[in-house]
Design an enzyme around this catalytic site. Structure first.
Site, mmCIF file in Angstrom:
data_model
loop_
_atom_site.group_PDB
_atom_site.id
_atom_site.type_symbol
_atom_site.label_atom_id
_atom_site.label_comp_id
_atom_site.label_asym_id
_atom_site.label_seq_id
_atom_site.Cartn_x
_atom_site.Cartn_y
_atom_site.Cartn_z
ATOM 1 N N ARG A 104 0.841 -1.199 0.000
ATOM 2 C CA ARG A 104 0.000 0.000 0.000
ATOM 3 C C ARG A 104 0.867 1.236 0.000
ATOM 4 O O ARG A 104 1.807 1.343 0.775
ATOM 5 C CB ARG A 104 -0.908 0.002 1.233
ATOM 6 C CG ARG A 104 -1.877 -1.161 1.213
ATOM 7 C CD ARG A 104 -2.852 -1.129 2.359
ATOM 8 N NE ARG A 104 -3.668 -2.340 2.310
ATOM 9 C CZ ARG A 104 -4.625 -2.623 3.194
ATOM 10 N NH1 ARG A 104 -4.891 -1.772 4.167
ATOM 11 N NH2 ARG A 104 -5.321 -3.741 3.091
ATOM 12 N N ARG A 117 2.341 1.410 10.505
ATOM 13 C CA ARG A 117 1.857 1.498 9.128
ATOM 14 C C ARG A 117 3.014 1.310 8.162
ATOM 15 O O ARG A 117 3.985 2.058 8.203
ATOM 16 C CB ARG A 117 1.185 2.854 8.880
ATOM 17 C CG ARG A 117 0.540 2.939 7.503
ATOM 18 C CD ARG A 117 -0.336 4.146 7.372
ATOM 19 N NE ARG A 117 -1.439 4.105 8.320
ATOM 20 C CZ ARG A 117 -2.245 5.125 8.560
ATOM 21 N NH1 ARG A 117 -2.080 6.255 7.919
ATOM 22 N NH2 ARG A 117 -3.228 5.020 9.423
ATOM 23 N N GLU A 156 -5.690 -1.147 14.749
ATOM 24 C CA GLU A 156 -6.572 -1.984 13.940
ATOM 25 C C GLU A 156 -5.798 -3.171 13.367
ATOM 26 O O GLU A 156 -4.768 -2.993 12.725
ATOM 27 C CB GLU A 156 -7.163 -1.148 12.798
ATOM 28 C CG GLU A 156 -8.125 -1.935 11.945
ATOM 29 C CD GLU A 156 -8.441 -1.214 10.633
ATOM 30 O OE1 GLU A 156 -8.420 0.024 10.609
ATOM 31 O OE2 GLU A 156 -8.691 -1.921 9.649
ATOM 32 N N SER A 170 -10.425 -6.026 9.787
ATOM 33 C CA SER A 170 -11.582 -5.295 9.351
ATOM 34 C C SER A 170 -12.485 -6.335 8.715
ATOM 35 O O SER A 170 -12.077 -6.967 7.752
ATOM 36 C CB SER A 170 -11.100 -4.276 8.328
ATOM 37 O OG SER A 170 -12.017 -3.275 8.153
ATOM 38 N N ARG A 186 0.791 -5.256 13.284
ATOM 39 C CA ARG A 186 0.285 -4.709 14.542
ATOM 40 C C ARG A 186 0.050 -5.802 15.577
ATOM 41 O O ARG A 186 0.129 -5.536 16.779
ATOM 42 C CB ARG A 186 -0.997 -3.915 14.283
ATOM 43 C CG ARG A 186 -0.718 -2.673 13.427
ATOM 44 C CD ARG A 186 -1.980 -2.001 12.983
ATOM 45 N NE ARG A 186 -1.701 -0.941 12.024
ATOM 46 C CZ ARG A 186 -2.612 -0.398 11.234
ATOM 47 N NH1 ARG A 186 -3.875 -0.829 11.289
ATOM 48 N NH2 ARG A 186 -2.293 0.561 10.405
#
Length: 409
Positions: free
Chosen positions: A250, A265, A337, A340, A378
């Site tokens: 990403r 991230r 997070e 999802s 994470r």
RNA sequence: GGAGAGGUGCCGGAGCGGUCGAACGGGCUCGCCUGGAAAGCGAGUGUGCCGUGAAAACGGUACCGAGGGUUCUAAUCCCUCCCUCUCCGCCA
């Protein structure tokens, strides 16, 4: 539609009217075109018959008459393709409509805490994972920057081993819970990127290989969901559950500061993804079981977490309903997070022409869902912090020990 | 990377300018036959879009790898691209 869009925070809902307007014109043109074609087809057929009967003059006469019909068809075809593109461009910009059970809200403050598990530690002595990892030489961000760029770390020694252990643990768990393991391509073409909705919504987040027209996958969701693109599935075959481990790329343009520190991230990370293809009436319950499964992974790793039910304004373009699982990071004193879980309804299926045949033999769109199970960085961050001892050791969660062969690192 | 062959319906496989949405075979569904089954017999068996209809359905149109072109007419001819197979080269 408009209410749903507004709830998602779209200020401009006129696209809906524009689509209807364009569609009206498009339909008119289609009808006109089909009629003109029918006429031409009839003539051509007749000419064929006349030729076969040797009536050349009559055939010639008819051929001379076909001119304007051809012109009309060509003109209408051009009009039609323009109208279709205009309509579809608008259509692709219209987000999915939230489910009625989703709380209406404008941003992250309106998300609802659906569930919490475990005791988030507030002890001060724990090092953030980046400090511990640097001290132990487990993660090499600097060499990652040298070799590739920021956000592309090296994991070394026991940390590389931990990564591999997590991947195997997640895949094995998924397999035990009925998910078929898939190893997909890491690049996809444009049709696939559009099929799951990355195009046009999140086009900028993908790395591209322009020379070959490929996109580096931002998640396994893209290749795995597109696995069945343009297919008609049999109803008996539903539901279908897949799991896949892949790296994810990403671009994450414009992200800086403590939000992106350490493993928070990255431009490249590892993730085990879960994808479901289900009967439309089952997607609500399938979302709940997907969520519960993802939650069970954090529980097995003894990592405190909370589950958020995302509000309309914070859930994204493609979903009808979404849960975020956030793991507690005691070294940073914040939630991260790690999964999802989303229901897309028929949104992706429509783009992919992905259908099933119902009881009456009619084709209907399937519903697609997916969730992370789980994203690694994470989780790793939280393991390093949550299971850290005051001596600076990390106690390895029991479920991972068979994969690592050690109880601590 | 080089040379050649090919991509047709659920599958195999014909067709190579008109009457082709597509022969034939297999599969599948329904029916007949049977105590039941097999065999056999008969019928059916694609998708998208537009229109009419409450619906069932019907009419039209498009689709023979994808996109362009030639032609009154294209699965059939031409061009570009993608994919598959065979041989050679290279290679984890």
């Amino acid at each position: 539609m408009k209410q749903g869009m507004a709830n998602k925070g779209e200020k401009e809902t006129s696209a809906v009217d524009l689509v209807l307007e364009k569609d009206e014109q498009w339909r008119k043109t289609v009808t006109e075109l089909d009629l003109t074609r029918a006429e031409g087809n009839k003539k051509a057929k007749l000419i064929g018959q006349l030729m076969a009967q040797g009536k050349k003059e009559e055939a010639q006469k008819l051929i001379r008459e076909t001119g304007q019909g051809k012109e009309t068809v060509k003109k209408l075809e051009e009009q039609l393709s323009v109208l279709q593109k205009e309509r579809d461009d608008l259509l692709y910009q219209i987000p999915n409509v939230p489910d009625a059970s989703v709380p209406v809200g404008t941003g992250s403050d309106d998300n609802v805490v659906f569930k919490t598990w475990g005791e988030p530690s507030t002890e001060e002595w724990r090092l953030p994972h980046w400090d511990l990892a640097a001290e132990k030489g487990w993660i090499d961000f600097d060499r990652g920057s040298k070799v590739t760029g920021a956000g592309f770390p090296f994991y070394t020694g026991p940390m590389a081993r931990l990564q591999r252990a997590l991947i195997n643990f997640f895949l094995d768990e998924a397999a035990e819970n009925g998910y078929t393991e898939i190893q997909p391509p890491y690049f996809v073409n444009e049709d696939s990127a559009r099929g799951t909705g990355q195009i046009p919504d999140k086009e900028d987040m993908m790395y591209t290989i322009p020379r070959d027209g490929f996109f580096a996958i931002p998640t396994a969701e893209v290749p795995v969901t597109n696995f069945h693109r343009d297919e008609i599935l049999s109803m008996d075959g539903l539901p279908i559950y897949y799991t896949a481990y892949t790296p994810c790329w990403r671009r994450e343009a414009g992200s800086y500061g403590k939000e992106v520190r350490g493993l928070n991230r990255l431009h490249q990370f590892d993730k085990v993804e879960l994808v479901k293809f289900v009967h439309p009436e089952k997607s609500d319950e399938e979302l709940e079981s997907l969520r519960e499964y993802a939650e069970s992974l954090l529980e097995k790793l003894s990592l405190p977490y909370r589950t958020l039910l995302m509000c309309t304004g914070d859930m994204g373009f493609t979903q009808t309903k979404k849960y975020d699982l956030e793991v507690w990071s005691p070294g940073q004193q914040r939630w991260l997070e790690v999964s999802s879980c989303s229901n897309f309804g028929s949104f992706q299926a429509r783009r992919m022409q992905l259908r099933y045949r119902n009881e009456k033999g009619k084709t209907e769109m399937v519903h697609t869902l997916n969730g992370s199970g789980l994203a690694l960085p994470r989780v790793v961050a939280s393991i390093l912090e949550t299971h850290q001892t005051e001596a600076g050791e990390v106690i390895i969660p029991k479920v991972l020990r068979p994969y690592i062969g050690k109880a601590q690192m």
